[in-house]
Design an enzyme around this catalytic site. Structure first.
Site, PDB file in Angstrom:
ATOM      1  N   THR A   1     -25.713  72.958 -51.535  1.00  0.00           N
ATOM      2  CA  THR A   1     -24.990  73.333 -50.311  1.00  0.00           C
ATOM      3  C   THR A   1     -25.552  72.622 -49.073  1.00  0.00           C
ATOM      4  O   THR A   1     -24.801  72.008 -48.304  1.00  0.00           O
ATOM      5  CB  THR A   1     -25.081  74.863 -50.107  1.00  0.00           C
ATOM      6  OG1 THR A   1     -24.588  75.490 -51.292  1.00  0.00           O
ATOM      7  CG2 THR A   1     -24.274  75.309 -48.908  1.00  0.00           C
ATOM      8  N   ILE A   2     -26.844  72.690 -48.888  1.00  0.00           N
ATOM      9  CA  ILE A   2     -27.460  72.060 -47.712  1.00  0.00           C
ATOM     10  C   ILE A   2     -27.680  70.574 -47.964  1.00  0.00           C
ATOM     11  O   ILE A   2     -27.349  69.731 -47.122  1.00  0.00           O
ATOM     12  CB  ILE A   2     -28.804  72.761 -47.369  1.00  0.00           C
ATOM     13  CG1 ILE A   2     -28.577  74.258 -47.059  1.00  0.00           C
ATOM     14  CG2 ILE A   2     -29.499  72.049 -46.202  1.00  0.00           C
ATOM     15  CD1 ILE A   2     -27.703  74.561 -45.869  1.00  0.00           C
TER      16      ILE A   2
ATOM     17  N   GLY B   1     -35.608  78.651 -46.751  1.00  0.00           N
ATOM     18  CA  GLY B   1     -35.929  79.501 -47.899  1.00  0.00           C
ATOM     19  C   GLY B   1     -37.408  79.484 -48.237  1.00  0.00           C
ATOM     20  O   GLY B   1     -37.880  80.289 -49.036  1.00  0.00           O
TER      21      GLY B   1
ATOM     22  N   CYS C   1     -30.699  79.267 -41.244  1.00  0.00           N
ATOM     23  CA  CYS C   1     -29.467  79.198 -40.456  1.00  0.00           C
ATOM     24  C   CYS C   1     -29.440  80.246 -39.336  1.00  0.00           C
ATOM     25  O   CYS C   1     -29.153  79.946 -38.178  1.00  0.00           O
ATOM     26  CB  CYS C   1     -28.274  79.380 -41.375  1.00  0.00           C
ATOM     27  SG  CYS C   1     -28.486  80.741 -42.527  1.00  0.00           S
ATOM     28  N   ASN C   2     -29.776  81.494 -39.684  1.00  0.00           N
ATOM     29  CA  ASN C   2     -29.777  82.555 -38.666  1.00  0.00           C
ATOM     30  C   ASN C   2     -30.824  82.279 -37.600  1.00  0.00           C
ATOM     31  O   ASN C   2     -30.567  82.437 -36.406  1.00  0.00           O
ATOM     32  CB  ASN C   2     -30.058  83.916 -39.325  1.00  0.00           C
ATOM     33  CG  ASN C   2     -28.821  84.501 -39.962  1.00  0.00           C
ATOM     34  OD1 ASN C   2     -27.789  84.625 -39.311  1.00  0.00           O
ATOM     35  ND2 ASN C   2     -28.901  84.866 -41.230  1.00  0.00           N
TER      36      ASN C   2
ATOM     37  N   HIS D   1     -22.256  83.936 -40.543  1.00  0.00           N
ATOM     38  CA  HIS D   1     -22.912  85.174 -40.128  1.00  0.00           C
ATOM     39  C   HIS D   1     -22.396  85.499 -38.718  1.00  0.00           C
ATOM     40  O   HIS D   1     -21.999  84.595 -37.978  1.00  0.00           O
ATOM     41  CB  HIS D   1     -24.427  84.993 -40.018  1.00  0.00           C
ATOM     42  CG  HIS D   1     -25.090  84.412 -41.228  1.00  0.00           C
ATOM     43  ND1 HIS D   1     -25.194  85.080 -42.421  1.00  0.00           N
ATOM     44  CD2 HIS D   1     -25.732  83.223 -41.419  1.00  0.00           C
ATOM     45  CE1 HIS D   1     -25.875  84.333 -43.294  1.00  0.00           C
ATOM     46  NE2 HIS D   1     -26.195  83.199 -42.720  1.00  0.00           N
TER      47      HIS D   1
ATOM     48  N   GLN E   1     -23.482  79.327 -41.861  1.00  0.00           N
ATOM     49  CA  GLN E   1     -24.755  79.237 -42.609  1.00  0.00           C
ATOM     50  C   GLN E   1     -24.949  77.910 -43.317  1.00  0.00           C
ATOM     51  O   GLN E   1     -26.077  77.458 -43.492  1.00  0.00           O
ATOM     52  CB  GLN E   1     -24.844  80.402 -43.615  1.00  0.00           C
ATOM     53  CG  GLN E   1     -24.079  80.234 -44.927  1.00  0.00           C
ATOM     54  CD  GLN E   1     -22.592  80.532 -44.816  1.00  0.00           C
ATOM     55  OE1 GLN E   1     -22.109  80.885 -43.741  1.00  0.00           O
ATOM     56  NE2 GLN E   1     -21.862  80.402 -45.920  1.00  0.00           N
TER      57      GLN E   1
END
Ligand SMILES: NC(=O)C1=CN([C@@H]2O[C@H](COP(=O)(O)OP(=O)(O)OC[C@H]3O[C@@H](n4cnc5c(N)ncnc54)[C@H](OP(=O)(O)O)[C@@H]3O)[C@@H](O)[C@H]2O)C=CC1
Ligand SMILES: O=C(OP(=O)(O)O)[C@H](O)COP(=O)(O)O
Length: 341
Positions: free
Chosen positions: A11-12, A110, A140-141, A220, A302
């Site tokens: 994803t990233i 992470g 991300c947040n 988010h 995100q």
């Protein structure tokens, strides 16, 4: 040209690879995966040399018509720097390899702060990256929080921050995760990990965060309150956001009041993969009470907001562009990224 390896093409990683490939001063020398899946075909289609963690799986890739350039170590040997976008916890295991090969590396949110020993956000602490071998782009947040808190702190001084994160349950392709029908306190304890994570970049900020998970996949939503040190007005705050290259305003006139409508908007804007790289601050929500009490809602995509931060982090660690504003300008321009609003 900075030779960049992307360890973990998920994803990233796939987004960072495309963003790196778009830059005038960088090239993707390889990407990596462990298994044959759709993203392996995307690597092939993009022309990124594909490396694999375990060469024992090479026959499975070749059977699927996907050429394997070598193992991850071979990829690292031809790189100046690696962006580690493997799943949370794998980056920590990869660190000794980067140390042994003397390669600079960027980890993702992470991983814990201690894995790199230095956490990064382009607007907040770009210059502090100089001399580090490792950096970690915060989650991300945390990236979304740091952007807006840092901007408000620069303009008005921030006394304290209280924020609630309404978090998407899973990424769109993550079919096995839930919840499907629940609002989950995650964590049920207060504070959530986001406030301490913000402090890894902005240690002076008094912040408490709370978080929950809802059954959505795209973005988010943050509820943010800040006590300001200097009196201001709603109009002054809006000017700060209008002048920020990675804070966008979801204008009242768009009628957008949800993540779903915002997704449609970014899609219609022609953003690659529907990515909202900037914070999406809802104009209508921007409020200043009694001159010093600030409130707003912001949407954070995100999958996307950390992508330009990784690109700037490459230049910051390599020391090729000293001025954060110049790196941010280069990154945004190469992506065709102009914040909404
Ligand atoms: N998704 C998100 O919303 C966000 C994620 N992050 C952070 O970014 C990091 C990556 O997350 P995300 O992109 O979602 O993860 P994904 O699971 O989507 O992608 C991980 C990628 O890493 C590959 N991989 C797994 N193990 C290895 C290994 N040992 N060596 C090389 N490649 C490997 C996987 O390949 P294969 O599939 O073949 O096994 C896959 O391509 C995590 O730290 C996460 O917390 C940060 C912000 C937002
Ligand atoms: O880093 C993220 O979130 P976080 O800022 O809540 O830790 C990403 O949204 C990934 O989170 P996940 O662990 O729910 O996949």
């Amino acid at each position: 040209m900075i030779k960049v390896a992307i360890n973990g093409f998920g994803t990233i990683g796939k987004r960072v690879a495309d963003a790196v490939a778009a830059q005038p001063d960088m090239e993707v020398i390889g990407v990596s995966k462990t298994s044959v899946s759709a993203e392996a075909y995307i690597a092939k289609q993009r022309g990124y040399p594909l490396y694999i963690a375990d060469l024992g799986k090479k026959p499975a890739f070749e059977k699927a018509g996907i050429e394997v350039a070598g193992d991850v170590e071979a990829m690292l040997k031809v790189a100046d720097i690696v962006v580690d976008a493997t799943p949370g916890g794998v980056g920590e295991k990869n660190r000794p390899l980067y140390e042994r090969l003397g390669k600079k590396a960027i980890f993702q949110g992470g991983e814990g702060h201690e894995v790199a020993g230095f956490s990064f956000n382009a607007h907040a602490n770009y210059k502090e990256a100089e001399g580090h071998q490792f950096a970690r782009v915060v989650s991300c947040n945390s990236t979304g929080l740091i952007r807006i808190i840092h901007a408000m702190d620069q303009a008005f001084g921030v006394g304290r921050v209280r924020a609630v994160m309404v978090r998407r349950a899973a990424d769109p392709s993550d079919v096995k995760r839930g919840p499907v029908d629940a609002i989950v306190l995650n964590p049920a304890t207060i504070p959530s990990h986001h406030g301490p994570d913000v402090n890894t970049v902005l240690p002076q900020i008094n912040i408490v965060t709370l978080a929950m998970i809802v059954p959505t996949t795209f973005m988010h939503m943050h509820v943010i309150q800040m006590d300001l040190k200097k009196e201001t007005t709603r109009e002054e705050v809006l000017k700060v956001f209008e002048n920020h290259s990675r804070i966008g305003l979801v204008r009242k006139a768009t009628g957008i009041k949800s993540n779903a409508e915002l997704r449609e908007y970014t899609q219609d804007l022609g953003r690659p993969r529907t990515d909202l790289w900037e914070n999406g601050v809802f104009e209508e929500s921007v409020s200043v009470l009694d001159g010093k009490e600030f409130y707003c809602f912001q949407a954070i995509h995100q999958e996307a907001d950390v992508v330009p931060e990784n690109v700037d982090c490459i230049r910051a660690l390599m020391g090729t562009v000293k001025d954060p504003k110049e790196s941010i300008r280069m990154t945004n321009e190469a992506l065709g990224f102009v914040a909404i609003g």
